[in-house]
Design a protein around this motif. Structure first.
Motif, short mmCIF file in Angstrom:
data_model
loop_
_atom_site.label_atom_id
_atom_site.label_comp_id
_atom_site.label_asym_id
_atom_site.label_seq_id
_atom_site.Cartn_x
_atom_site.Cartn_y
_atom_site.Cartn_z
N ALA A 120 -103.47 5.52 19.42
CA ALA A 120 -102.17 4.85 19.44
C ALA A 120 -102.15 3.63 18.53
O ALA A 120 -101.08 3.14 18.17
CB ALA A 120 -101.82 4.44 20.87
N PRO A 129 -97.59 4.99 16.15
CA PRO A 129 -98.74 5.85 16.49
C PRO A 129 -98.99 6.90 15.42
O PRO A 129 -98.28 6.97 14.41
CB PRO A 129 -98.31 6.49 17.80
CG PRO A 129 -96.83 6.59 17.69
CD PRO A 129 -96.39 5.36 16.92
N ARG A 180 -98.03 5.06 22.11
CA ARG A 180 -97.97 3.70 21.58
C ARG A 180 -97.05 2.81 22.42
O ARG A 180 -97.24 1.59 22.48
CB ARG A 180 -97.51 3.73 20.12
CG ARG A 180 -97.40 2.35 19.46
CD ARG A 180 -98.73 1.60 19.50
NE ARG A 180 -98.59 0.24 19.00
CZ ARG A 180 -98.13 -0.79 19.70
NH1 ARG A 180 -97.72 -0.60 20.95
NH2 ARG A 180 -98.06 -1.99 19.17
#
Length: 423
Positions: A22, A75, A306
């Motif tokens: 992420a 991400p 993320r």
């Protein structure tokens, strides 16, 4: 740090390796922004080391300052990654020589490889071959792995965010199970990544802090799976609590050393492709205990979430990218910036260089002192280690459509100078 850069000619090549995280793009932002501050142009390899071999390079100077800054909250792998392992210099020397040829053709003097154990080994070998071929190339490893199994560093950038996602998911799903247990699901099984090291599974333990809190069982790859003990623990938990949450590492093995979820295939690194341990465990629960169940396999969701990243992790990922450039420009070679913990409470950390030779092909497993005596939970020592890594929130900006405003780079190609090469 003093810079040895010659901005007029010298360039830096950055590549991402293996499964992304992420926050791997935060490391990319750290690399590019720091290099720009020193007047150094950064090329990126398209799809990792394969891009370097194929000479498919990306000119990051074509990206705006705002686009590079947005990498910190985006991400995936902005330049593409790959699972491709370069073997030994003796058996695959042509590939290593090709890499040096590409670096030489584009006046690249610094190579930063953002990955795990195998990537550290590749960066080390390239640095050695550069010397042998008379080409001055400085190779720096940039740490990344969701599995938290890199040696030397206190933790691996990417892990803290997976740990946070796992702990939050365990907590939220368990609240759902608890509300339905009277007439429906009695057992919930969450399968998490972790082939040989149970760090991600251990992070689930942060969801609760007492015996009746979820997860009630954590199955670690460090322990041999004991079917009888597992079923007894599940049964006792359901009878006592009314329901049971299990978190299982994909890499748990039986007494014969076989993965419970062996799919029979292998990836490019030679690792077994695991086919899903959660349904195997669910079948046991149903057949032996008769309980209703649900299971979940978050898979890529673990490493791409993320929106739920740990602020600590995001900051560390950026910091190692920044330090990697500083080390390279200072003339260091065959090193990796690693995270050194200086205090637990309050949590304090710093970045220091470590030789790639001490990182490459070494695997850090969880200490036995982090697993409870019964083998199904985490200890206070594990909690002290894990808890700081999931601290803080670093949410991405959101657009009018209600979705995160992630960036997609232009990834402008660099003109090729060499003949085609097929790895």
């Amino acid at each position: 740090m003093k810079s040895n850069a010659s901005p007029a000619t010298d360039r830096l090549l950055y590549a991402q390796s293996g499964g992304v995280t992420a926050v791997i793009n935060a490391s990319a932002a750290g690399v590019i922004e720091t290099a720009r501050a020193h007047g150094v142009k950064v090329y990126a390899a398209r799809n990792g080391i394969l891009g370097a071999l194929r000479e498919t390079l990306i000119d990051t100077s074509k990206e705006s300052k705002a686009a590079i800054a947005a990498l910190r909250h985006t991400p995936g792998g902005a330049f593409g990654s790959c699972r491709y392992k370069l073997k030994s210099l003796d058996t695959h020397r042509a590939e290593y020589e090709r890499l040096i040829e590409v670096l030489r053709a584009h006046d690249i003097r610094w190579f930063l490889y953002n990955g795990g154990n195998d990537s550290a080994d590749t960066a080390l070998k390239i640095s050695q071959l550069g010397k042998a071929m008379g080409y001055d190339i400085r190779c720096i490893g940039v740490p990344k792995t969701v599995d938290n199994d890199l040696a030397v560093t206190d933790c691996s950038p990417g892990f803290g965010s997976v740990a946070k996602y796992t702990a939050v998911s365990t907590l939220e799903a368990s609240l759902d199970v608890a509300s339905m247990a009277d007439t429906s699901t009695k057992v919930f099984i969450l399968e998490v990544m972790g082939r040989h090291a149970g760090w991600i599974a251990a992070a689930a333990g942060l969801a609760g802090d007492h015996a009746d809190a979820p997860p009630h069982l954590i199955l670690f790859p460090e322990n041999v799976f004991d079917e009888a003990a597992f079923l007894a623990k599940v049964k006792a938990t359901v009878e006592r609590v009314g329901w049971c949450t299990v978190v299982a590492s994909e890499g748990i093995r039986n007494a014969a050393g076989q993965f419970l979820a062996e799919a029979g295939t292998r990836d490019a690194f030679g690792h077994s492709q695991l086919g899903g341990v959660a349904p195997v465990l669910a079948a046991l629960v149903k057949d032996k205990l008769g309980y209703k169940y649900h299971w979940a396999l978050p898979d890529y969701l673990q490493r791409s979430a993320r929106h739920l990243a740990s602020k600590t992790d995001a900051e560390q990922a950026y910091a190692v990218g920044k330090a990697a450039v500083q080390y390279a420009l200072a003339g260091m070679n065959a090193v990796m910036p690693v995270i050194v913990r200086t205090a637990d409470a309050p949590y304090r950390w710093k970045i220091e260089p470590a030789p790639l030779s001490k990182v490459a092909n070494h695997e850090k497993k969880m200490p036995r002192s982090f697993i409870t005596r019964d083998g199904f939970g985490i200890t206070a020592a594990a909690r002290r280690y894990l808890a700081p890594l999931i601290q803080g929130e670093a949410p991405p900006p959101y657009g009018k459509d209600g979705l995160p405003a992630y960036v997609q780079l232009k990834n402008t190609a660099v003109s090729r100078k060499l003949p085609d090469f097929k790895p």
